[in-house]
Write a protein that holds these residues in place. Structure first.
Motif, mmCIF file in Angstrom:
data_model
loop_
_atom_site.group_PDB
_atom_site.id
_atom_site.type_symbol
_atom_site.label_atom_id
_atom_site.label_comp_id
_atom_site.label_asym_id
_atom_site.label_seq_id
_atom_site.Cartn_x
_atom_site.Cartn_y
_atom_site.Cartn_z
ATOM 1 N N VAL A 184 0.872 -1.289 0.117
ATOM 2 C CA VAL A 184 0.034 -0.104 0.095
ATOM 3 C C VAL A 184 0.748 1.278 0.152
ATOM 4 C CG1 VAL A 184 -1.613 1.381 1.289
ATOM 5 C CG2 VAL A 184 -2.036 -1.022 1.189
ATOM 6 N N LEU A 185 0.396 2.112 -0.791
ATOM 7 C CA LEU A 185 1.022 3.424 -0.930
ATOM 8 C C LEU A 185 0.225 4.553 -0.623
ATOM 9 C CD1 LEU A 185 3.709 5.385 -1.411
ATOM 10 C CD2 LEU A 185 3.515 5.027 -3.818
ATOM 11 N N ILE A 186 0.144 5.561 0.036
ATOM 12 C CA ILE A 186 -0.557 6.632 0.045
ATOM 13 C C ILE A 186 0.500 7.913 -0.406
ATOM 14 C CG2 ILE A 186 -1.835 8.184 1.763
ATOM 15 C CD1 ILE A 186 -2.933 5.101 1.651
ATOM 16 N N VAL A 187 -0.054 8.336 -1.216
ATOM 17 C CA VAL A 187 0.726 9.653 -1.828
ATOM 18 C C VAL A 187 -0.201 10.829 -1.435
ATOM 19 C CG1 VAL A 187 1.579 10.840 -3.802
ATOM 20 C CG2 VAL A 187 1.421 8.353 -3.639
ATOM 21 N N GLY A 188 0.461 11.868 -0.601
ATOM 22 C CA GLY A 188 -0.059 13.159 -0.586
ATOM 23 C C GLY A 188 0.453 14.285 -1.201
ATOM 24 N N ASP A 189 -0.363 14.845 -2.196
ATOM 25 C CA ASP A 189 0.366 15.730 -3.099
ATOM 26 C C ASP A 189 -0.234 17.335 -2.510
ATOM 27 O OD1 ASP A 189 1.319 16.815 -5.372
ATOM 28 O OD2 ASP A 189 -0.658 17.180 -5.967
ATOM 29 N N GLU A 190 0.652 18.067 -2.550
ATOM 30 C CA GLU A 190 0.323 19.337 -1.617
ATOM 31 C C GLU A 190 -0.371 19.271 -0.270
ATOM 32 O OE1 GLU A 190 1.728 21.887 -2.776
ATOM 33 O OE2 GLU A 190 2.337 21.703 -4.757
ATOM 34 N N ALA A 191 0.502 18.273 0.491
ATOM 35 C CA ALA A 191 0.042 17.609 1.744
ATOM 36 C C ALA A 191 -0.392 18.553 2.675
ATOM 37 C CB ALA A 191 0.910 16.529 2.200
ATOM 38 N N THR A 192 0.146 19.865 2.736
ATOM 39 C CA THR A 192 -0.023 20.662 3.961
ATOM 40 C C THR A 192 -1.620 21.477 3.635
ATOM 41 O OG1 THR A 192 0.671 22.723 2.119
ATOM 42 C CG2 THR A 192 2.016 21.899 4.180
ATOM 43 N N GLY A 193 -2.110 21.163 2.564
ATOM 44 C CA GLY A 193 -3.629 21.562 2.163
ATOM 45 C C GLY A 193 -4.504 20.596 2.430
ATOM 46 N N VAL A 194 -4.263 19.246 2.776
ATOM 47 C CA VAL A 194 -5.169 18.231 2.862
ATOM 48 C C VAL A 194 -5.344 18.222 4.347
ATOM 49 C CG1 VAL A 194 -5.393 15.779 3.027
ATOM 50 C CG2 VAL A 194 -4.086 16.754 1.130
ATOM 51 N N PRO A 195 -6.955 18.328 4.441
ATOM 52 C CA PRO A 195 -7.359 18.390 6.034
ATOM 53 C C PRO A 195 -6.528 17.418 6.861
ATOM 54 C CG PRO A 195 -9.211 18.551 4.484
ATOM 55 C CD PRO A 195 -8.032 18.088 3.550
ATOM 56 N N ASP A 196 -6.180 17.698 8.244
ATOM 57 C CA ASP A 196 -5.385 16.766 9.116
ATOM 58 C C ASP A 196 -6.312 15.415 9.268
ATOM 59 O OD1 ASP A 196 -3.482 18.315 9.055
ATOM 60 O OD2 ASP A 196 -3.818 18.865 11.008
ATOM 61 N N PRO A 197 -7.598 15.477 9.532
ATOM 62 C CA PRO A 197 -8.578 14.396 9.828
ATOM 63 C C PRO A 197 -7.998 13.189 8.654
ATOM 64 C CG PRO A 197 -9.668 16.138 10.268
ATOM 65 C CD PRO A 197 -8.472 16.716 9.505
ATOM 66 N N VAL A 198 -7.812 13.518 7.445
ATOM 67 C CA VAL A 198 -7.689 12.490 6.417
ATOM 68 C C VAL A 198 -6.633 11.738 6.802
ATOM 69 C CG1 VAL A 198 -6.767 12.384 3.968
ATOM 70 C CG2 VAL A 198 -8.755 13.983 4.562
ATOM 71 N N PHE A 199 -5.459 12.174 7.245
ATOM 72 C CA PHE A 199 -4.487 11.603 7.695
ATOM 73 C C PHE A 199 -4.481 10.779 9.131
ATOM 74 C CE2 PHE A 199 -2.432 14.837 4.738
ATOM 75 C CZ PHE A 199 -2.073 13.687 3.964
ATOM 76 N N ARG A 200 -5.368 11.126 9.885
ATOM 77 C CA ARG A 200 -5.429 10.332 11.155
ATOM 78 C C ARG A 200 -5.490 9.058 11.242
ATOM 79 N NH1 ARG A 200 -9.816 13.980 13.951
ATOM 80 N NH2 ARG A 200 -8.163 15.621 13.560
ATOM 81 N N PRO A 201 -6.281 8.419 10.298
ATOM 82 C CA PRO A 201 -6.483 6.901 10.472
ATOM 83 C C PRO A 201 -4.983 6.044 9.925
ATOM 84 C CG PRO A 201 -8.219 7.974 9.066
ATOM 85 C CD PRO A 201 -7.090 8.740 9.324
ATOM 86 N N LEU A 202 -3.997 6.818 9.713
ATOM 87 C CA LEU A 202 -2.827 5.965 9.089
ATOM 88 C C LEU A 202 -2.345 4.964 9.929
ATOM 89 C CD1 LEU A 202 -0.738 8.783 7.437
ATOM 90 C CD2 LEU A 202 -2.393 7.102 6.241
ATOM 91 N N GLU A 203 -2.145 5.358 11.204
ATOM 92 C CA GLU A 203 -1.808 4.190 12.209
ATOM 93 C C GLU A 203 -2.685 2.869 11.982
ATOM 94 O OE1 GLU A 203 -1.295 5.608 16.229
ATOM 95 O OE2 GLU A 203 0.387 6.975 16.031
ATOM 96 N N ALA A 204 -3.865 3.054 11.753
ATOM 97 C CA ALA A 204 -4.800 1.752 11.841
ATOM 98 C C ALA A 204 -4.696 1.378 10.227
ATOM 99 C CB ALA A 204 -6.339 2.150 12.094
ATOM 100 N N THR A 205 -4.377 2.268 9.382
ATOM 101 C CA THR A 205 -4.566 1.756 7.954
ATOM 102 C C THR A 205 -3.093 0.983 7.484
ATOM 103 O OG1 THR A 205 -6.168 3.593 7.452
ATOM 104 C CG2 THR A 205 -4.568 2.621 5.657
ATOM 105 N N LEU A 206 -2.144 1.639 7.702
ATOM 106 C CA LEU A 206 -0.803 0.992 7.385
ATOM 107 C C LEU A 206 -0.188 0.103 8.249
ATOM 108 C CD1 LEU A 206 1.047 4.490 6.458
ATOM 109 C CD2 LEU A 206 -0.379 2.963 5.162
#
Length: 297
Positions: free
Chosen positions: A178-200
């Motif tokens: 699995v590869l998650i690519v965040g493009d212009e990642a500072t503009g992505v709302p923080d809640p989007v990345f919050r589940p990463l620990e459970a996803t990766l």
């Protein structure tokens, strides 16, 4: 899927990003910044594979520590080729590993379409193995799997949605690769990345974040500062890039000054500083400029 006769070549590609690029994308010429980051990305992938694939083996502490990192974070000035590198790494990941499920996320559909997805289309067309893959407006996938497996899909998070709804952006992605690519990642709302620990959670799950540091807070910002130890961080100064002309840098320096936030962000690849004479914070302005507005009828 690559044929059996190609398996040895694909294995060699999986451990040598320069060989992969030379054989499949001869028009891609690495800058020193891109090459260093690309090699670090491959090293991170293989650290995860070696440690998570053989957890009881006698791995070095350094390798174990590397295998636990979430991914690669690139904070950069403009024009340094971070979109081109992200496209190359996406194509490499999909070319050399089996049945990957990948996601590209950006602050808006327009930004994703105009930046990363257009770069991916460009390098796909230039690739010598372009017949392996199909590029669509929202998905890039291995042709033999018809888009059902072995893909990267494009997703955006609506800033008007609740934090719970935004957190669903990356939901449902579970596979060994699995590869998650965040493009212009500072503009992505923080809640989007919050589940990463459970996803990766599987043996080769990681992130690639690229961004121009338009704000001095948030998830992407923290990958370079507060949470730096959990990432492989890079900062690209445009002054050190072979792609950025000296004339363009001098023009920005003359217009804004080296101490300005504009120069810090666009050239040095550093986040903005707040000042006592600042009425509206820089990141508020950037948010307003990039926000997609839907007018009432």
């Amino acid at each position: 899927m690559p044929r059996t006769s190609e398996s040895n070549i694909v294995l060699a590609w999986s451990k040598d990003i320069e060989a992969y690029t030379r054989d499949t994308l001869p028009d891609f010429h690495f800058t020193q910044q891109q090459l260093k980051a690309a090699k670090a990305f491959v090293e991170l992938v293989w650290a995860k594979l070696e440690v998570n694939g053989n957890p009881n083996a006698a791995h070095s502490e350094q390798l174990r520590a590397l295998s636990k990192k979430f991914g690669l974070s690139i904070m950069s000035g403009v024009g340094t080729g971070k979109g081109a590198l992200a496209s190359l790494l996406i194509m490499w990941f999909l070319s050399v590993f089996p049945y990957p499920k990948c996601v590209a996320v950006s602050p808006s559909a327009r930004q994703l379409r105009d930046n990363l997805w257009s770069e991916l289309a460009k390098w796909h067309q230039k690739s010598k193995i372009r017949d392996w893959f199909v590029w669509q407006s929202d998905k890039f996938f291995l042709k033999e799997c018809d888009g059902q497996q072995w893909f990267i899909s494009a997703r955006t998070a609506n800033p008007r949605n609740s934090a719970e709804e935004q957190a669903e952006t990356l939901a449902g992605i579970h596979e060994d690769f699995v590869l998650i690519v965040g493009d212009e990642a500072t503009g992505v709302p923080d809640p989007v990345f919050r589940p990463l620990e459970a996803t990766l959670t599987r043996k080769c799950n990681l992130c690639l974040l690229t961004f121009n540091p338009t704000r001095g807070k948030g998830f992407a910002f923290d990958t370079q500062f507060k949470e730096r130890s959990q990432w492989v961080p890079f900062r690209w100064n445009s002054e050190e890039s072979e792609l950025v002309t000296r004339e363009s840098i001098e023009r920005l320096e003359k217009k804004y000054g080296r101490e300005s936030n504009s120069f810090r962000i666009r050239v040095l690849g550093l986040p903005p500083l707040s000042g006592d004479n600042e009425v509206i914070p820089w990141d508020y302005i950037e948010d307003a400029v990039n926000r997609e507005v839907e007018p009432f009828p």
